[in-house]
Design a protein around this motif. Structure first.
Motif, PDB file in Angstrom:
ATOM      1  N   SER A 119       0.808  -1.216   0.000  1.00 56.55           N
ATOM      2  CA  SER A 119       0.000   0.000   0.000  1.00 56.55           C
ATOM      3  C   SER A 119       0.842   1.267   0.000  1.00 56.55           C
ATOM      4  O   SER A 119       0.379   2.330  -0.405  1.00 56.55           O
ATOM      5  N   LEU A 120       2.105   1.163   0.457  1.00 59.33           N
ATOM      6  CA  LEU A 120       2.957   2.347   0.523  1.00 59.33           C
ATOM      7  C   LEU A 120       3.676   2.624  -0.790  1.00 59.33           C
ATOM      8  O   LEU A 120       3.924   3.771  -1.132  1.00 59.33           O
ATOM      9  N   PHE A 121       4.027   1.594  -1.514  1.00 60.36           N
ATOM     10  CA  PHE A 121       4.921   1.774  -2.651  1.00 60.36           C
ATOM     11  C   PHE A 121       4.298   1.402  -3.985  1.00 60.36           C
ATOM     12  O   PHE A 121       4.989   1.242  -4.981  1.00 60.36           O
ATOM     13  N   GLU A 140      14.034   0.785  15.933  1.00 63.80           N
ATOM     14  CA  GLU A 140      12.597   0.636  16.116  1.00 63.80           C
ATOM     15  C   GLU A 140      11.783   1.084  14.908  1.00 63.80           C
ATOM     16  O   GLU A 140      10.637   0.667  14.751  1.00 63.80           O
ATOM     17  N   PHE A 141      12.362   1.947  14.071  1.00 63.21           N
ATOM     18  CA  PHE A 141      11.593   2.529  12.976  1.00 63.21           C
ATOM     19  C   PHE A 141      12.358   2.455  11.663  1.00 63.21           C
ATOM     20  O   PHE A 141      13.590   2.473  11.645  1.00 63.21           O
ATOM     21  N   PHE A 142      11.608   2.376  10.571  1.00 62.79           N
ATOM     22  CA  PHE A 142      12.144   2.520   9.225  1.00 62.79           C
ATOM     23  C   PHE A 142      11.521   3.768   8.614  1.00 62.79           C
ATOM     24  O   PHE A 142      10.318   4.015   8.784  1.00 62.79           O
ATOM     25  N   LEU A 143      12.325   4.554   7.900  1.00 64.28           N
ATOM     26  CA  LEU A 143      11.824   5.727   7.204  1.00 64.28           C
ATOM     27  C   LEU A 143      12.136   5.594   5.722  1.00 64.28           C
ATOM     28  O   LEU A 143      13.273   5.284   5.350  1.00 64.28           O
ATOM     29  N   PHE A 144      11.129   5.822   4.883  1.00 60.79           N
ATOM     30  CA  PHE A 144      11.283   5.728   3.436  1.00 60.79           C
ATOM     31  C   PHE A 144      10.860   7.045   2.799  1.00 60.79           C
ATOM     32  O   PHE A 144       9.749   7.526   3.028  1.00 60.79           O
ATOM     33  N   GLY A 145      11.746   7.629   1.993  1.00 61.75           N
ATOM     34  CA  GLY A 145      11.407   8.814   1.222  1.00 61.75           C
ATOM     35  C   GLY A 145      11.142   8.415  -0.214  1.00 61.75           C
ATOM     36  O   GLY A 145      11.743   7.471  -0.739  1.00 61.75           O
ATOM     37  N   LEU A 158       6.743   6.365   7.530  1.00 57.76           N
ATOM     38  CA  LEU A 158       7.322   5.858   8.769  1.00 57.76           C
ATOM     39  C   LEU A 158       6.654   4.535   9.105  1.00 57.76           C
ATOM     40  O   LEU A 158       5.432   4.437   9.157  1.00 57.76           O
ATOM     41  N   THR A 159       7.492   3.489   9.291  1.00 57.24           N
ATOM     42  CA  THR A 159       6.969   2.175   9.659  1.00 57.24           C
ATOM     43  C   THR A 159       7.731   1.651  10.870  1.00 57.24           C
ATOM     44  O   THR A 159       8.812   2.143  11.200  1.00 57.24           O
ATOM     45  N   ARG A 160       7.167   0.639  11.507  1.00 59.28           N
ATOM     46  CA  ARG A 160       7.916  -0.081  12.532  1.00 59.28           C
ATOM     47  C   ARG A 160       8.911  -1.013  11.840  1.00 59.28           C
ATOM     48  O   ARG A 160       8.881  -1.170  10.625  1.00 59.28           O
ATOM     49  N   SER A 161       9.783  -1.639  12.620  1.00 58.92           N
ATOM     50  CA  SER A 161      10.818  -2.472  12.025  1.00 58.92           C
ATOM     51  C   SER A 161      10.274  -3.736  11.380  1.00 58.92           C
ATOM     52  O   SER A 161      10.994  -4.418  10.649  1.00 58.92           O
ATOM     53  N   ASP A 162       9.003  -4.055  11.625  1.00 61.20           N
ATOM     54  CA  ASP A 162       8.377  -5.183  10.930  1.00 61.20           C
ATOM     55  C   ASP A 162       7.555  -4.702   9.725  1.00 61.20           C
ATOM     56  O   ASP A 162       6.749  -5.456   9.190  1.00 61.20           O
ATOM     57  N   PHE A 163       7.763  -3.442   9.316  1.00 59.88           N
ATOM     58  CA  PHE A 163       7.108  -2.808   8.170  1.00 59.88           C
ATOM     59  C   PHE A 163       5.640  -2.444   8.426  1.00 59.88           C
ATOM     60  O   PHE A 163       4.932  -2.068   7.501  1.00 59.88           O
ATOM     61  N   THR A 164       5.192  -2.512   9.675  1.00 59.04           N
ATOM     62  CA  THR A 164       3.851  -2.035   9.981  1.00 59.04           C
ATOM     63  C   THR A 164       3.808  -0.522   9.789  1.00 59.04           C
ATOM     64  O   THR A 164       4.594   0.203  10.406  1.00 59.04           O
ATOM     65  N   ALA A 165       2.911  -0.055   8.941  1.00 59.03           N
ATOM     66  CA  ALA A 165       2.852   1.370   8.648  1.00 59.03           C
ATOM     67  C   ALA A 165       2.370   2.159   9.859  1.00 59.03           C
ATOM     68  O   ALA A 165       1.416   1.759  10.537  1.00 59.03           O
TER      69      ALA A 165
END
Length: 203
Positions: A3-5, A18-23, A31-38
């Motif tokens: 849904s994000l990409f 704890e977090f992943f950031l995608f530009g 911004l997602t959690r480390s398990d890719f939960t948005a």
């Protein structure tokens, strides 16, 4: 997460514990959690995000639209934008950004700019380097920053604002690559060690 990409590709990313950031190329920050939960998505730029950095509590993004956006990871609604008028290719926050409000950025204008916010909230800029081609990478380790441009790899004290070391990009002959055509890759395998891969070389 599909849904994000599904409609926009990634242009920069940052992975924290704890977090992943995608530009993305349209200027969105996911911004997602480390398990890719948005968690949240915000529109912080008008075009491609080229760099994302965090010192823990705060994040900074730099974009081809000429702006740097800084905000809190736990409060993405609270963001501040700074306009540098030219594409910004790299940004880093000082390790003590929460108290110093200091960040360093650079891009196609060819300036490495140290910016601080005074008690009125106004931005004050100090140019650390100028006239050596586009800035294609800025990185930080404790109170030392390093950047890459046509002059090579330059190390500088973020608080002293003094250049500590310059490692020129090799110019060995006609087969040597142009430094501005390749983004450097920087890794910190140990506390006091830096590995830089750039063009045909590794330092």
């Amino acid at each position: 997460p599909a849904s994000l990409f599904s409609r926009d590709s990634i242009s920069a990313c940052l992975f924290l514990d704890e977090f992943f950031l995608f530009g993305t190329h349209s200027g969105l920050l996911h911004l997602t959690r480390s398990d890719f939960t948005a968690i949240q998505t915000i529109k912080c730029h008008r075009s491609s995000i080229l760099s994302i950095h965090s010192e823990g509590a705060y994040f900074a993004t730099a974009s081809i639209d000429g702006t740097v956006v800084i905000g809190m990871i736990h409060d993405l609604a609270n963001i501040t934008a700074f306009d540098f008028k030219r594409p910004v290719q790299a940004v880093v926050l000082a390790a003590d950004y929460k108290t110093s409000k200091t960040f360093v950025s650079g891009g196609m204008a060819g300036d490495v700019v140290l910016s601080q916010r005074n008690w009125l909230g106004n931005r004050m800029d100090i140019v650390l380097s100028r006239g050596n081609g586009p800035i294609i990478g800025i990185y930080t380790m404790d109170d030392v920053i390093l950047w890459m441009n046509d002059a090579g790899i330059t190390f500088c004290g973020i608080h002293s604002k003094a250049q500590l070391l310059n490692v020129p990009f090799p110019q060995e002959g006609s087969n040597e690559v142009r430094p501005d055509l390749y983004r450097p890759h920087v890794h910190f395998p140990e506390v006091d060690r830096i590995t830089v891969a750039w063009g045909n070389h590794i330092w």
